[in-house]
Design a protein around this motif. Structure first.
Motif, short mmCIF file in Angstrom:
data_model
loop_
_atom_site.label_atom_id
_atom_site.label_comp_id
_atom_site.label_asym_id
_atom_site.label_seq_id
_atom_site.Cartn_x
_atom_site.Cartn_y
_atom_site.Cartn_z
N LEU A 155 0.86 -1.19 0.00
CA LEU A 155 0.00 0.00 0.00
C LEU A 155 0.90 1.24 0.00
O LEU A 155 1.80 1.36 0.84
N ILE A 156 0.64 2.15 -0.93
CA ILE A 156 1.42 3.39 -1.00
C ILE A 156 0.60 4.57 -0.48
O ILE A 156 1.09 5.39 0.28
N HIS A 157 -0.65 4.67 -0.95
CA HIS A 157 -1.52 5.75 -0.47
C HIS A 157 -2.92 5.19 -0.22
O HIS A 157 -3.48 4.51 -1.09
N ASP A 158 -3.47 5.51 0.95
CA ASP A 158 -4.83 5.03 1.24
C ASP A 158 -5.88 5.99 0.64
O ASP A 158 -5.54 7.05 0.12
N ARG A 159 -7.11 5.58 0.75
CA ARG A 159 -8.20 6.34 0.10
C ARG A 159 -8.33 7.75 0.67
O ARG A 159 -8.50 8.72 -0.09
N ALA A 160 -8.24 7.87 1.98
CA ALA A 160 -8.42 9.19 2.60
C ALA A 160 -7.34 10.15 2.12
O ALA A 160 -7.60 11.33 1.84
N THR A 161 -6.12 9.65 1.99
CA THR A 161 -5.01 10.49 1.52
C THR A 161 -5.26 10.94 0.09
O THR A 161 -5.04 12.11 -0.26
N LEU A 162 -5.70 10.02 -0.74
CA LEU A 162 -5.93 10.36 -2.16
C LEU A 162 -7.08 11.34 -2.31
O LEU A 162 -6.97 12.34 -3.03
N ASP A 163 -8.17 11.07 -1.60
CA ASP A 163 -9.32 11.98 -1.70
C ASP A 163 -8.93 13.38 -1.20
O ASP A 163 -9.31 14.40 -1.81
N ALA A 164 -8.16 13.43 -0.12
CA ALA A 164 -7.74 14.73 0.41
C ALA A 164 -6.81 15.44 -0.56
O ALA A 164 -6.87 16.68 -0.71
N SER A 165 -5.96 14.68 -1.24
CA SER A 165 -5.02 15.32 -2.18
C SER A 165 -5.78 15.90 -3.37
O SER A 165 -5.37 16.93 -3.93
N ILE A 166 -6.86 15.27 -3.76
CA ILE A 166 -7.67 15.80 -4.87
C ILE A 166 -8.40 17.08 -4.42
O ILE A 166 -8.39 18.09 -5.13
N ALA A 167 -8.97 17.02 -3.23
CA ALA A 167 -9.66 18.22 -2.71
C ALA A 167 -8.68 19.39 -2.61
O ALA A 167 -9.04 20.54 -2.88
N ALA A 168 -7.43 19.08 -2.27
CA ALA A 168 -6.44 20.15 -2.08
C ALA A 168 -6.04 20.82 -3.39
O ALA A 168 -5.53 21.94 -3.38
N MET A 169 -6.24 20.13 -4.51
CA MET A 169 -5.90 20.73 -5.82
C MET A 169 -6.93 21.76 -6.27
O MET A 169 -6.63 22.65 -7.07
N ALA A 170 -8.16 21.61 -5.80
CA ALA A 170 -9.28 22.36 -6.38
C ALA A 170 -9.15 23.87 -6.22
O ALA A 170 -9.42 24.62 -7.18
N PRO A 171 -8.75 24.38 -5.06
CA PRO A 171 -8.70 25.86 -4.93
C PRO A 171 -7.75 26.51 -5.95
O PRO A 171 -8.07 27.57 -6.50
N ALA A 172 -6.60 25.90 -6.20
CA ALA A 172 -5.66 26.48 -7.17
C ALA A 172 -6.26 26.45 -8.58
O ALA A 172 -6.10 27.41 -9.35
N ILE A 173 -6.96 25.39 -8.91
CA ILE A 173 -7.59 25.30 -10.23
C ILE A 173 -8.68 26.38 -10.36
O ILE A 173 -8.74 27.10 -11.36
#
Ligand SMILES: O=P(O)(O)OC[C@H]1O[C@H](OP(=O)(O)OP(=O)(O)O)[C@H](O)[C@@H]1O
Ligand SMILES: Nc1nc2[nH]cnc2c(=O)[nH]1
Length: 189
Positions: A14-32
């Protein structure tokens, strides 16, 4: 050699769990939302691997009040294998790109040949601005010069990864995590 998903799961970490991935996607949105303020970009999902990431990213930017015009393309150079070859276009977007800003959504930026070719094509079609959102960026020094993710989720090691859209022999794309095959397992294939 063909192997099933159970084998890949048993021979991976396991490299990244679901919560980490979902949070990383949410974190991209403001810059976009900030960078595209006042525009509705053509939002191009790079199939197949980009599908889960693109869907989630679209909802995150939508929640910030930004609209996107959806289309998709399919360009592949791995075709279920663990190393890439020549790029094949299976589907090109139907939306005219002339004069438009484009946001590409893909699961992984690895050696960059896929996104390099896609960006060149979008520009040749007349897109005025082409940006890359990638869920995962593989860490190595083999990437095509000049190709980088404008919006990146997580780093992954220089190993074959699968899950969250990325396949292991066309399996495992629906896993909500990212796993990496062991190097020993990769040598067995
Ligand atoms: O940076 P690169 O080394 O070019 O690799 C990245 C590309 O490889 C994968 O696609 P793939 O060819 O596996 O097609 P698929 O998404 O249909 O599985 C992935 O979805 C990226 O588009
Ligand atoms: N599934 C998968 N597809 C890729 N495309 C480029 N690199 C990778 C990888 O590590 N895994």
């Amino acid at each position: 050699m063909a192997r099933d998903l159970a084998w890949a799961l048993a021979n991976s970490d396991l490299i990244h769990d679901r919560a980490t991935l979902d949070a990383s996607i949410a974190a991209m949105a403001p810059a976009i939302a900030r960078d595209f303020a006042g525009d509705v970009p053509v939002f191009l999902t790079v199939m197949h691997g980009g599908l889960p990431f693109a869907g989630r990213l679209a909802m995150e930017v939508g929640a910030l009040g930004m609209d996107l015009e959806f289309d998709y393309l399919h360009a592949t150079r791995y075709r279920g294998e663990t190393s890439g070859g020549a790029l094949t276009w299976k589907h090109r977007p139907a939306t005219p790109l002339r004069g438009r800003r484009v946001l590409l959504a893909d699961d992984i930026l690895d050696e960059g040949h896929t996104l390099d070719a896609i960006m060149r094509w979008c520009r040749a079609e007349g897109a005025t601005d082409v940006r890359i959102a990638a869920l995962a960026v593989k860490k190595h020094d083999r990437c095509v010069p000049g190709i980088r993710a404008d919006y990146a989720g997580v780093d992954v090691p220089d190993r074959y990864v699968f899950g969250y859209g990325m396949d292991f022999q066309q399996q495992g794309r629906a896993l909500p995590v990212i796993r990496a095959l062991t190097d020993e397992a990769l040598r067995e294939l």
